[in-house]
Design a protein around this motif. Sequence first.
Motif, PDB file in Angstrom:
ATOM      1  N   MET A   1       5.254  -7.756   2.661  1.00  0.00           N
ATOM      2  CA  MET A   1       4.498  -6.840   1.453  1.00  0.00           C
ATOM      3  C   MET A   1       3.625  -8.058   0.687  1.00  0.00           C
ATOM      4  N   PRO A   2       2.735  -7.554   0.780  1.00  0.00           N
ATOM      5  CA  PRO A   2       1.403  -8.898   0.359  1.00  0.00           C
ATOM      6  C   PRO A   2       2.122  -9.587  -1.050  1.00  0.00           C
ATOM      7  N   PHE A   3       2.168 -11.165  -1.579  1.00  0.00           N
ATOM      8  CA  PHE A   3       2.199 -12.173  -2.529  1.00  0.00           C
ATOM      9  C   PHE A   3       3.595 -12.029  -2.472  1.00  0.00           C
ATOM     10  N   ASP A   4       4.873 -11.287  -1.651  1.00  0.00           N
ATOM     11  CA  ASP A   4       6.131 -11.226  -2.126  1.00  0.00           C
ATOM     12  C   ASP A   4       6.327 -13.010  -1.648  1.00  0.00           C
ATOM     13  N   ALA A   5       7.611 -13.780  -2.162  1.00  0.00           N
ATOM     14  CA  ALA A   5       8.098 -15.337  -1.625  1.00  0.00           C
ATOM     15  C   ALA A   5       9.575 -14.540  -0.759  1.00  0.00           C
ATOM     16  N   GLN A   6       9.267 -15.413  -0.092  1.00  0.00           N
ATOM     17  CA  GLN A   6      10.451 -15.539   1.231  1.00  0.00           C
ATOM     18  C   GLN A   6      12.051 -16.093   0.017  1.00  0.00           C
ATOM     19  N   ALA A   7      12.465 -16.380   0.995  1.00  0.00           N
ATOM     20  CA  ALA A   7      13.593 -17.194   0.581  1.00  0.00           C
ATOM     21  C   ALA A   7      13.739 -18.416   0.070  1.00  0.00           C
ATOM     22  N   ASP A 199      12.646   0.179  -4.549  1.00  0.00           N
ATOM     23  CA  ASP A 199      14.156   1.341  -5.065  1.00  0.00           C
ATOM     24  C   ASP A 199      13.128   2.755  -4.137  1.00  0.00           C
ATOM     25  N   ALA A 200      12.807   2.438  -2.915  1.00  0.00           N
ATOM     26  CA  ALA A 200      12.192   3.139  -1.869  1.00  0.00           C
ATOM     27  C   ALA A 200      13.034   4.260  -1.118  1.00  0.00           C
ATOM     28  N   PRO A 201      12.397   4.757  -1.561  1.00  0.00           N
ATOM     29  CA  PRO A 201      13.437   6.023  -0.416  1.00  0.00           C
ATOM     30  C   PRO A 201      13.248   5.794   1.132  1.00  0.00           C
ATOM     31  N   PRO A 202      14.825   6.261   1.388  1.00  0.00           N
ATOM     32  CA  PRO A 202      14.822   5.548   3.780  1.00  0.00           C
ATOM     33  C   PRO A 202      13.832   6.438   3.737  1.00  0.00           C
ATOM     34  N   GLU A 203      12.680   7.773   3.309  1.00  0.00           N
ATOM     35  CA  GLU A 203      11.861   7.950   4.087  1.00  0.00           C
ATOM     36  C   GLU A 203      10.139   7.358   3.983  1.00  0.00           C
ATOM     37  N   ALA A 204      10.385   6.416   3.388  1.00  0.00           N
ATOM     38  CA  ALA A 204       9.332   5.778   3.496  1.00  0.00           C
ATOM     39  C   ALA A 204       8.929   4.436   4.600  1.00  0.00           C
ATOM     40  N   ARG A 205      10.131   4.637   4.799  1.00  0.00           N
ATOM     41  CA  ARG A 205      10.237   3.367   6.532  1.00  0.00           C
ATOM     42  C   ARG A 205       9.376   3.971   6.801  1.00  0.00           C
ATOM     43  N   SER A 206       8.491   4.978   7.272  1.00  0.00           N
ATOM     44  CA  SER A 206       8.421   5.665   9.033  1.00  0.00           C
ATOM     45  C   SER A 206       6.552   5.694   7.773  1.00  0.00           C
ATOM     46  N   LEU A 207       6.233   5.417   6.773  1.00  0.00           N
ATOM     47  CA  LEU A 207       5.313   5.522   6.434  1.00  0.00           C
ATOM     48  C   LEU A 207       4.397   4.295   5.936  1.00  0.00           C
ATOM     49  N   ARG A 208       5.595   2.797   6.365  1.00  0.00           N
ATOM     50  CA  ARG A 208       5.062   1.847   6.097  1.00  0.00           C
ATOM     51  C   ARG A 208       4.010   1.258   6.567  1.00  0.00           C
ATOM     52  N   PRO A 209       3.880   1.481   8.085  1.00  0.00           N
ATOM     53  CA  PRO A 209       2.955   0.813   9.121  1.00  0.00           C
ATOM     54  C   PRO A 209       1.461   1.455   8.721  1.00  0.00           C
ATOM     55  N   LEU A 210       1.263   2.793   8.588  1.00  0.00           N
ATOM     56  CA  LEU A 210      -0.030   3.217   8.094  1.00  0.00           C
ATOM     57  C   LEU A 210      -0.029   2.630   6.775  1.00  0.00           C
ATOM     58  N   LEU A 347       0.601   1.443  -4.368  1.00  0.00           N
ATOM     59  CA  LEU A 347       1.975   1.735  -3.418  1.00  0.00           C
ATOM     60  C   LEU A 347       2.329   0.909  -2.859  1.00  0.00           C
ATOM     61  N   LEU A 348       1.431  -0.388  -1.283  1.00  0.00           N
ATOM     62  CA  LEU A 348       2.567  -1.395  -1.114  1.00  0.00           C
ATOM     63  C   LEU A 348       3.890  -2.223  -1.974  1.00  0.00           C
ATOM     64  N   HIS A 349       3.919  -1.311  -3.340  1.00  0.00           N
ATOM     65  CA  HIS A 349       4.746  -2.525  -4.270  1.00  0.00           C
ATOM     66  C   HIS A 349       5.926  -0.913  -4.125  1.00  0.00           C
ATOM     67  N   ALA A 350       5.707   0.291  -3.854  1.00  0.00           N
ATOM     68  CA  ALA A 350       6.673   1.229  -4.533  1.00  0.00           C
ATOM     69  C   ALA A 350       7.005   1.747  -2.903  1.00  0.00           C
ATOM     70  N   LEU A 351       6.364   0.689  -1.918  1.00  0.00           N
ATOM     71  CA  LEU A 351       6.805   1.598  -0.584  1.00  0.00           C
ATOM     72  C   LEU A 351       7.580   0.075   0.290  1.00  0.00           C
ATOM     73  N   ARG A 352       7.819  -0.946  -0.530  1.00  0.00           N
ATOM     74  CA  ARG A 352       9.107  -2.186  -0.103  1.00  0.00           C
ATOM     75  C   ARG A 352      10.564  -2.328   0.460  1.00  0.00           C
ATOM     76  N   ARG A 353      10.525  -2.731   1.762  1.00  0.00           N
ATOM     77  CA  ARG A 353      11.295  -2.467   2.096  1.00  0.00           C
ATOM     78  C   ARG A 353      12.731  -3.071   1.566  1.00  0.00           C
ATOM     79  N   PRO A 354      13.358  -2.568   1.197  1.00  0.00           N
ATOM     80  CA  PRO A 354      15.104  -3.163   1.056  1.00  0.00           C
ATOM     81  C   PRO A 354      15.127  -4.741   1.621  1.00  0.00           C
ATOM     82  N   ARG A 355      15.491  -5.125  -0.169  1.00  0.00           N
ATOM     83  CA  ARG A 355      16.803  -6.703   0.987  1.00  0.00           C
ATOM     84  C   ARG A 355      17.541  -6.484   1.872  1.00  0.00           C
ATOM     85  N   ALA A 356      17.255  -7.790   3.295  1.00  0.00           N
ATOM     86  CA  ALA A 356      18.305  -7.451   3.731  1.00  0.00           C
ATOM     87  C   ALA A 356      19.353  -7.691   3.318  1.00  0.00           C
ATOM     88  N   GLY A 357      19.958  -6.883   3.951  1.00  0.00           N
ATOM     89  CA  GLY A 357      21.706  -6.660   3.696  1.00  0.00           C
ATOM     90  C   GLY A 357      22.227  -5.705   2.248  1.00  0.00           C
TER      91      GLY A 357
END
Length: 360
Positions: A1-7, A199-210, A347-357
């Motif tokens: 996501m934009p401007f997010d840090a990595q590890a 805390d994006a819902p699981p359904e957000a996954r399909s919308l992230r690319p668009l 919108l992109l912030h609300a759809l952020r993918r949950p962190r690994a694990g």
Amino acid sequence: MPFDAQAPFLSTAAAPAGRTRAVAWWLLAVAAMVWVMVALGGATRLTGSGLSIMEWAPLRGTLPPMSEAEWNRLYDLYRTIPQYELVNRGFGLEGFKGIFWLEWSHRLWGRLIGLVYGLGLLWFWLRGAIPKGYGARLLLLLALGGLQGAVGWFMVASGFEADRTAVSPWRLVIHLGLALLLFGVLLWTALSLLRPERDAPPEARSLRPLAHATAGLVVLTMLAGGFVAGIKAGLDYNTFPLMGGRLVPEGYGGTAFLHALVGDVATVQFNHRLLATLAGLAALALGALGLARLPAGRARRATAGFAALVALQYALGVATLLLVVPPALGTLHQTVAVAVLAGALVLLHALRRPRAGRPA
């Protein structure tokens, strides 16, 4: 996501919640000031006021002229540039004052942004309120803000060149792009402090690319609009949806396509229209899918709000074109563009993918 840090991930754990929220609201206030700055910049450009001050005096220029002699000195300087000779010759000292005050206000607002950001950063730093991992980013924003001031003068100085009555389109787009970058990082950082959870819902996954593709189209449309503004392409082909009676204007691309992309009126305006239309269609599709797939909550509201903002901006763009770019409507169009960018980031912030694990 934009401007997010990595590890390691940015964390708010090092600062109390109250201080973290205070930092976030300070950043939102500065972002709002940048938004106003973009609107002032649009008004300055549309009224031809940007070249009225021919000196870059970061400290001395804070105060306006305090005597008639100083007004005359600045007016005499202005009369040496092509814009005066070719556009405003003979409009007198009162006419000069009319364009001077808008450009002076634009520059003063930029100084105030620097003051609010610099003093705020110093205050929070001394109080130990900067959340862990955010210090370097906030210092980078300070440096980028200073750079923006220099880029602004770099842009203005191009308008003093022989046979020019406006600034270089390239420099205008660089100045605009850096302002949008500053606004975006400020807003995203504030959102991350206020809502660190993903805390994006699981359904957000399909919308992230668009969502990412649509946000990218929005940014490209805004930068293309900078070239439209830079060469005043909106003053021609004031019909919609056809241009000169054709869907694709005659002579599109010219003889030198790369030059035409940024310098040919028909090509630049058509590209802006095309990108805006693609962004609009993508946003409407995203809004419809969001309403159909997402449960009630922040992500659903952000999707619908973003689609509505894009639709509003598209309508404003068409109206601005058909009315041959009146300054008030042109300024509003540029102002709402920043709202569209804000909507995309929310919108992109609300759809952020949950962190690994972590569970979706």
